[in-house]
Write a protein that holds these residues in place. Structure first.
Motif, PDB file in Angstrom:
ATOM      1  N   ASN A   5     -69.850  21.333  27.516  1.00  0.00           N
ATOM      2  CA  ASN A   5     -68.817  20.528  28.152  1.00  0.00           C
ATOM      3  C   ASN A   5     -69.390  19.283  28.812  1.00  0.00           C
ATOM      4  O   ASN A   5     -68.716  18.631  29.580  1.00  0.00           O
ATOM      5  N   ASN A   6     -70.631  18.966  28.515  1.00  0.00           N
ATOM      6  CA  ASN A   6     -71.213  17.739  29.061  1.00  0.00           C
ATOM      7  C   ASN A   6     -71.908  16.975  27.940  1.00  0.00           C
ATOM      8  O   ASN A   6     -72.404  17.584  26.975  1.00  0.00           O
ATOM      9  N   PRO A   7     -71.951  15.658  28.039  1.00  0.00           N
ATOM     10  CA  PRO A   7     -72.504  14.865  26.936  1.00  0.00           C
ATOM     11  C   PRO A   7     -73.979  15.150  26.676  1.00  0.00           C
ATOM     12  O   PRO A   7     -74.406  15.185  25.523  1.00  0.00           O
ATOM     13  N   ALA A   8     -74.771  15.386  27.706  1.00  0.00           N
ATOM     14  CA  ALA A   8     -76.200  15.637  27.505  1.00  0.00           C
ATOM     15  C   ALA A   8     -76.420  16.929  26.714  1.00  0.00           C
ATOM     16  O   ALA A   8     -77.260  16.982  25.815  1.00  0.00           O
ATOM     17  N   TYR A  12     -78.071  17.070  23.041  1.00  0.00           N
ATOM     18  CA  TYR A  12     -79.256  17.898  22.836  1.00  0.00           C
ATOM     19  C   TYR A  12     -79.062  18.835  21.641  1.00  0.00           C
ATOM     20  O   TYR A  12     -79.944  18.958  20.796  1.00  0.00           O
ATOM     21  N   ASP A  13     -77.928  19.493  21.579  1.00  0.00           N
ATOM     22  CA  ASP A  13     -77.663  20.425  20.474  1.00  0.00           C
ATOM     23  C   ASP A  13     -77.688  19.721  19.122  1.00  0.00           C
ATOM     24  O   ASP A  13     -78.246  20.232  18.154  1.00  0.00           O
ATOM     25  N   LEU A  14     -77.082  18.549  19.029  1.00  0.00           N
ATOM     26  CA  LEU A  14     -77.033  17.815  17.764  1.00  0.00           C
ATOM     27  C   LEU A  14     -78.425  17.344  17.348  1.00  0.00           C
ATOM     28  O   LEU A  14     -78.804  17.470  16.173  1.00  0.00           O
ATOM     29  N   LEU A  15     -79.187  16.822  18.301  1.00  0.00           N
ATOM     30  CA  LEU A  15     -80.526  16.350  17.972  1.00  0.00           C
ATOM     31  C   LEU A  15     -81.450  17.508  17.611  1.00  0.00           C
ATOM     32  O   LEU A  15     -82.299  17.380  16.715  1.00  0.00           O
ATOM     33  N   LYS A  16     -81.287  18.627  18.280  1.00  0.00           N
ATOM     34  CA  LYS A  16     -82.084  19.811  17.962  1.00  0.00           C
ATOM     35  C   LYS A  16     -81.768  20.301  16.543  1.00  0.00           C
ATOM     36  O   LYS A  16     -82.671  20.653  15.778  1.00  0.00           O
ATOM     37  N   ALA A  17     -80.497  20.296  16.175  1.00  0.00           N
ATOM     38  CA  ALA A  17     -80.095  20.698  14.820  1.00  0.00           C
ATOM     39  C   ALA A  17     -80.667  19.737  13.774  1.00  0.00           C
ATOM     40  O   ALA A  17     -81.108  20.168  12.701  1.00  0.00           O
ATOM     41  N   ILE A  49     -71.464   9.810  12.647  1.00  0.00           N
ATOM     42  CA  ILE A  49     -72.632   9.142  13.210  1.00  0.00           C
ATOM     43  C   ILE A  49     -72.202   8.157  14.286  1.00  0.00           C
ATOM     44  O   ILE A  49     -72.851   8.042  15.334  1.00  0.00           O
ATOM     45  N   ALA A  50     -71.082   7.462  14.059  1.00  0.00           N
ATOM     46  CA  ALA A  50     -70.558   6.555  15.085  1.00  0.00           C
ATOM     47  C   ALA A  50     -70.203   7.335  16.352  1.00  0.00           C
ATOM     48  O   ALA A  50     -70.500   6.883  17.473  1.00  0.00           O
ATOM     49  N   ASP A  51     -69.607   8.504  16.182  1.00  0.00           N
ATOM     50  CA  ASP A  51     -69.303   9.354  17.336  1.00  0.00           C
ATOM     51  C   ASP A  51     -70.581   9.791  18.048  1.00  0.00           C
ATOM     52  O   ASP A  51     -70.622   9.874  19.279  1.00  0.00           O
ATOM     53  N   LEU A  52     -71.627  10.041  17.277  1.00  0.00           N
ATOM     54  CA  LEU A  52     -72.911  10.419  17.865  1.00  0.00           C
ATOM     55  C   LEU A  52     -73.494   9.258  18.670  1.00  0.00           C
ATOM     56  O   LEU A  52     -74.027   9.452  19.766  1.00  0.00           O
ATOM     57  N   ILE A  53     -73.387   8.060  18.149  1.00  0.00           N
ATOM     58  CA  ILE A  53     -73.879   6.874  18.870  1.00  0.00           C
ATOM     59  C   ILE A  53     -73.108   6.703  20.173  1.00  0.00           C
ATOM     60  O   ILE A  53     -73.683   6.381  21.222  1.00  0.00           O
ATOM     61  N   ILE A  54     -71.803   6.926  20.145  1.00  0.00           N
ATOM     62  CA  ILE A  54     -70.993   6.868  21.369  1.00  0.00           C
ATOM     63  C   ILE A  54     -71.435   7.958  22.337  1.00  0.00           C
ATOM     64  O   ILE A  54     -71.524   7.723  23.554  1.00  0.00           O
ATOM     65  N   LEU A  55     -71.750   9.132  21.819  1.00  0.00           N
ATOM     66  CA  LEU A  55     -72.240  10.218  22.664  1.00  0.00           C
ATOM     67  C   LEU A  55     -73.557   9.833  23.331  1.00  0.00           C
ATOM     68  O   LEU A  55     -73.774  10.127  24.511  1.00  0.00           O
ATOM     69  N   VAL A  56     -74.440   9.166  22.600  1.00  0.00           N
ATOM     70  CA  VAL A  56     -75.697   8.679  23.182  1.00  0.00           C
ATOM     71  C   VAL A  56     -75.390   7.725  24.340  1.00  0.00           C
ATOM     72  O   VAL A  56     -75.955   7.846  25.434  1.00  0.00           O
ATOM     73  N   ALA A  57     -74.471   6.792  24.125  1.00  0.00           N
ATOM     74  CA  ALA A  57     -74.106   5.833  25.170  1.00  0.00           C
ATOM     75  C   ALA A  57     -73.475   6.528  26.370  1.00  0.00           C
ATOM     76  O   ALA A  57     -73.783   6.191  27.530  1.00  0.00           O
ATOM     77  N   ASN A  58     -72.607   7.488  26.125  1.00  0.00           N
ATOM     78  CA  ASN A  58     -71.957   8.214  27.225  1.00  0.00           C
ATOM     79  C   ASN A  58     -72.966   9.036  28.026  1.00  0.00           C
ATOM     80  O   ASN A  58     -72.886   9.120  29.255  1.00  0.00           O
ATOM     81  N   THR A  59     -73.901   9.643  27.324  1.00  0.00           N
ATOM     82  CA  THR A  59     -74.933  10.430  28.001  1.00  0.00           C
ATOM     83  C   THR A  59     -75.803   9.528  28.864  1.00  0.00           C
ATOM     84  O   THR A  59     -76.098   9.849  30.026  1.00  0.00           O
ATOM     85  N   LYS A  60     -76.197   8.406  28.322  1.00  0.00           N
ATOM     86  CA  LYS A  60     -77.012   7.450  29.079  1.00  0.00           C
ATOM     87  C   LYS A  60     -76.264   6.977  30.320  1.00  0.00           C
ATOM     88  O   LYS A  60     -76.830   6.939  31.419  1.00  0.00           O
ATOM     89  N   PHE A  85     -80.786   4.656  16.029  1.00  0.00           N
ATOM     90  CA  PHE A  85     -79.425   4.451  15.541  1.00  0.00           C
ATOM     91  C   PHE A  85     -79.039   2.976  15.389  1.00  0.00           C
ATOM     92  O   PHE A  85     -77.922   2.671  14.988  1.00  0.00           O
ATOM     93  N   SER A  86     -79.971   2.063  15.664  1.00  0.00           N
ATOM     94  CA  SER A  86     -79.647   0.644  15.517  1.00  0.00           C
ATOM     95  C   SER A  86     -79.561   0.232  14.051  1.00  0.00           C
ATOM     96  O   SER A  86     -78.918  -0.761  13.722  1.00  0.00           O
TER      97      SER A  86
END
Length: 94
Positions: A5-8, A12-17, A49-60, A85-86
Protein backbone atom coordinates in the motif's frame (compact mmCIF):
# COMPACT_ATOMS: atom_id res chain seq x y z
CA UNK A 1 4.13 -10.72 -5.48
CA UNK A 2 2.55 -9.14 -2.42
CA UNK A 3 0.51 -6.00 -3.05
CA UNK A 4 1.89 -3.10 -1.03
CA UNK A 5 0.00 0.00 0.00
CA UNK A 6 2.99 2.30 -0.34
CA UNK A 7 4.93 3.31 -3.45
CA UNK A 8 8.33 2.22 -2.11
CA UNK A 9 7.08 -1.29 -1.36
CA UNK A 10 5.44 -1.66 -4.76
CA UNK A 11 8.55 -0.35 -6.51
CA UNK A 12 10.78 -2.71 -4.54
CA UNK A 13 8.64 -5.72 -5.47
CA UNK A 14 8.65 -4.86 -9.18
CA UNK A 15 12.39 -4.24 -9.31
CA UNK A 16 13.08 -7.42 -7.36
CA UNK A 17 10.95 -9.40 -9.83
CA UNK A 18 12.81 -7.85 -12.77
CA UNK A 19 16.18 -8.65 -11.22
CA UNK A 20 15.22 -12.34 -10.90
CA UNK A 21 14.85 -12.68 -14.67
CA UNK A 22 17.55 -14.58 -16.59
CA UNK A 23 20.52 -12.64 -18.00
CA UNK A 24 20.61 -11.72 -21.68
CA UNK A 25 16.83 -11.67 -21.80
CA UNK A 26 15.26 -8.98 -23.97
CA UNK A 27 13.93 -6.02 -22.03
CA UNK A 28 10.52 -6.64 -23.59
CA UNK A 29 10.41 -10.19 -22.21
CA UNK A 30 11.65 -9.19 -18.75
CA UNK A 31 8.97 -6.56 -18.22
CA UNK A 32 6.29 -8.74 -19.83
CA UNK A 33 7.02 -11.41 -17.24
CA UNK A 34 7.12 -8.91 -14.37
CA UNK A 35 3.79 -7.36 -15.40
CA UNK A 36 2.30 -10.67 -16.57
CA UNK A 37 1.38 -9.35 -20.02
CA UNK A 38 1.90 -10.61 -23.56
CA UNK A 39 5.35 -9.47 -24.76
CA UNK A 40 3.89 -8.87 -28.23
CA UNK A 41 1.44 -6.28 -26.85
CA UNK A 42 3.76 -3.30 -27.15
CA UNK A 43 1.10 -0.71 -26.30
CA UNK A 44 0.17 -2.41 -23.03
CA UNK A 45 3.80 -3.07 -22.16
CA UNK A 46 4.74 0.58 -22.71
CA UNK A 47 1.73 1.64 -20.62
CA UNK A 48 2.90 -0.58 -17.78
CA UNK A 49 6.44 0.81 -18.04
CA UNK A 50 5.04 4.35 -18.02
CA UNK A 51 3.15 3.47 -14.84
CA UNK A 52 6.40 2.14 -13.39
CA UNK A 53 8.18 5.40 -14.22
CA UNK A 54 5.37 7.30 -12.46
CA UNK A 55 5.78 4.96 -9.49
CA UNK A 56 9.51 5.81 -9.40
CA UNK A 57 8.63 9.53 -9.36
CA UNK A 58 5.97 9.07 -6.67
CA UNK A 59 8.34 7.05 -4.50
CA UNK A 60 11.06 9.66 -4.84
CA UNK A 61 8.61 12.42 -3.94
CA UNK A 62 7.44 10.46 -0.88
CA UNK A 63 11.02 10.09 0.32
CA UNK A 64 11.71 13.78 -0.26
CA UNK A 65 8.75 14.64 1.98
CA UNK A 66 10.12 12.66 4.93
CA UNK A 67 11.13 14.86 7.81
CA UNK A 68 14.05 14.35 10.19
CA UNK A 69 15.67 11.86 7.80
CA UNK A 70 18.87 12.12 5.76
CA UNK A 71 17.11 11.93 2.39
CA UNK A 72 20.36 11.81 0.41
CA UNK A 73 20.96 8.22 1.47
CA UNK A 74 17.50 7.08 0.37
CA UNK A 75 17.44 9.15 -2.82
CA UNK A 76 20.79 7.89 -4.13
CA UNK A 77 19.35 4.86 -6.01
CA UNK A 78 16.94 7.11 -7.90
CA UNK A 79 19.76 8.51 -10.03
CA UNK A 80 20.31 5.04 -11.50
CA UNK A 81 16.58 4.36 -11.82
CA UNK A 82 15.94 7.63 -13.64
CA UNK A 83 18.88 6.94 -15.98
CA UNK A 84 17.62 3.40 -16.59
CA UNK A 85 14.15 4.55 -17.58
CA UNK A 86 15.27 7.64 -19.51
CA UNK A 87 15.75 5.48 -22.61
CA UNK A 88 13.46 2.52 -23.07
CA UNK A 89 14.52 0.05 -25.76
CA UNK A 90 12.34 -3.03 -25.53
CA UNK A 91 14.43 -5.00 -28.01
CA UNK A 92 17.84 -4.74 -26.32
CA UNK A 93 19.18 -7.41 -24.02
CA UNK A 94 19.52 -6.85 -20.31
Amino acid sequence: MEVKNNPAGRLYDLLKAAKKQPPREKVRDVWAKVFDVDPADTALLLTMIADLIILVANTKASIERLENVDNTLYLKPFVKLENLFSQVNLNREC
